[in-house]
Scaffold this motif. Structure first.
Motif, short mmCIF file in Angstrom:
data_model
loop_
_atom_site.label_atom_id
_atom_site.label_comp_id
_atom_site.label_asym_id
_atom_site.label_seq_id
_atom_site.Cartn_x
_atom_site.Cartn_y
_atom_site.Cartn_z
N UNK A 30 38.10 38.17 32.07
CA UNK A 30 38.07 36.72 32.26
C UNK A 30 38.59 36.42 33.66
N UNK A 31 37.97 35.45 34.32
CA UNK A 31 38.39 35.06 35.67
C UNK A 31 38.81 33.60 35.65
N UNK A 32 39.75 33.25 36.52
CA UNK A 32 40.15 31.86 36.59
C UNK A 32 38.98 31.03 37.13
N UNK A 82 42.37 37.83 47.35
CA UNK A 82 42.49 38.95 46.43
C UNK A 82 43.70 39.78 46.85
N UNK A 83 44.33 40.48 45.90
CA UNK A 83 45.54 41.26 46.23
C UNK A 83 45.23 42.46 47.11
N UNK A 108 43.14 44.88 41.64
CA UNK A 108 42.16 43.84 41.33
C UNK A 108 41.92 43.67 39.84
N UNK A 109 42.51 44.51 39.01
CA UNK A 109 42.26 44.46 37.57
C UNK A 109 42.57 43.08 36.99
N UNK A 110 43.75 42.48 37.26
CA UNK A 110 44.01 41.16 36.68
C UNK A 110 43.16 40.04 37.29
N UNK A 111 42.64 40.25 38.49
CA UNK A 111 41.78 39.23 39.10
C UNK A 111 40.56 38.97 38.22
N UNK A 197 49.27 36.13 34.96
CA UNK A 197 50.00 36.76 36.05
C UNK A 197 49.64 36.03 37.35
N UNK A 198 50.24 36.47 38.43
CA UNK A 198 50.00 35.82 39.72
C UNK A 198 48.53 35.78 40.08
N UNK A 199 47.79 36.86 39.78
CA UNK A 199 46.39 36.97 40.19
C UNK A 199 45.40 36.73 39.07
N UNK A 200 45.87 36.55 37.85
CA UNK A 200 44.93 36.33 36.76
C UNK A 200 45.47 36.84 35.44
#
Length: 284
Positions: A30-32, A82-83, A108-111, A197-200
């Motif tokens: 899922x992406x923001x 992106x991180x 990039x996994x949580x992104x 989390x911070x990135x997703x």
């Protein structure tokens, strides 16, 4: 602070922030909504129409998907969207045991809200009928939760290694555990959670192992990720868990599970016992 609060912390997220992300018809993450809008600038890789985001079907092989997504991420890193790249690849799968649909840099996994996997090792000693656990303190320069307390060994699951191989590698690097000792670690279960989390989104799965170590064993860090180890009574660990956030955010789940399995938490004295048993696996 109640033990259940640690589980609630690891399962706090707002579903309305996210759109589903799919690859070749597989629900992968899922992406923001904000990140989805940025992906619209790369129509040759992502389809962002409607209430979902998907990778283009023309990217039909894991290799093609990996290269295309990495190219997009590199552009987004330069723009600060992106991180920073970590240089460690994770497998992207719908279910554990599936062949990878692609590989992606760990950062990039949580992104993309992709499920990550990891191994956690409880190192413990029996002495005079009591159980003590070896607890690590994370180095001050760690990006995530520097200085917090941690399991004796823990690490993400990279592509190219199976779980046992990764456990042996992490045990040597983080605690100086010889391969023959690490081989004795017993797989005891799987835990899961899903959190913002911070990135997703972070839907993580932890494969948990127990290792009873000799009384004269002392862990020794070799990769700089741990600043110290301490051998702690179970009661002292429980006191810390009930009095704040001394541990890295996901470690309390592993410890709560350990205490339940070893009879150090009792349904007669812990009023939220059933919630704890269910909660450590809420994200599976």
């Amino acid at each position: 602070m109640a033990l259940i609060d640690h589980i609630k912390r690891c399962n706090a997220f707002d579903p309305s922030r996210y759109l589903p992300f799919t690859i070749a018809g597989h629900p992968i993450g899922a992406v923001t909504r904000d990140f989805a809008a940025k992906l619209a600038a790369f129509p040759e890789v992502f389809v962002t129409e409607g209430a979902a985001v998907r990778l283009r079907d023309e990217l039909a092989t894991p290799e093609a998907r990996t290269a295309a997504v990495e190219d997009v991420l590199e552009h987004m890193r330069e723009a600060g969207s992106a991180p920073k790249k970590k240089g460690e690849l994770y497998r992207v799968v719908e279910h554990w045991g599936d062949g990878p649909l692609m590989l992606i840099d760990r950062a990039a996994v949580p992104v993309f809200g992709i499920r990550a996997f990891g191994v956690h090792l409880n190192g413990f000693v029996r002495r005079n009928g009591a159980i003590r656990l070896w607890i690590a303190q994370r180095a001050a320069d760690r990006v995530i939760e520097p200085g917090k307390l941690d399991n004796m060994v823990a690490g993400g699951q990279p592509a190219g290694l199976d779980l046992r191989e990764n456990l042996i590698k992490e045990s040597a690097e983080e605690a100086g555990i010889a391969s023959d000792m690490a081989q004795k670690a017993v797989p005891v279960g799987v835990l899961g959670y899903c959190m913002d989390s911070e990135w997703g989104l972070k839907p993580d799965t932890l494969f948990v192992y127990d290792l009873e170590v000799p009384a004269d064993f002392t862990p020794r860090n070799t990769d700089g990720e741990v600043s110290a180890f301490r051998l702690m009574e179970a009661s002292d660990i429980l006191d810390l868990l009930r009095n704040g956030q001394s541990f890295k955010f996901n470690v309390p789940l592993v410890l709560i599970d350990f205490f339940i399995r070893h009879g150090l938490l009792s349904p007669d004295t812990e009023p939220q016992y059933l919630d704890l048993v269910r909660g450590v696996r809420a994200g599976l």
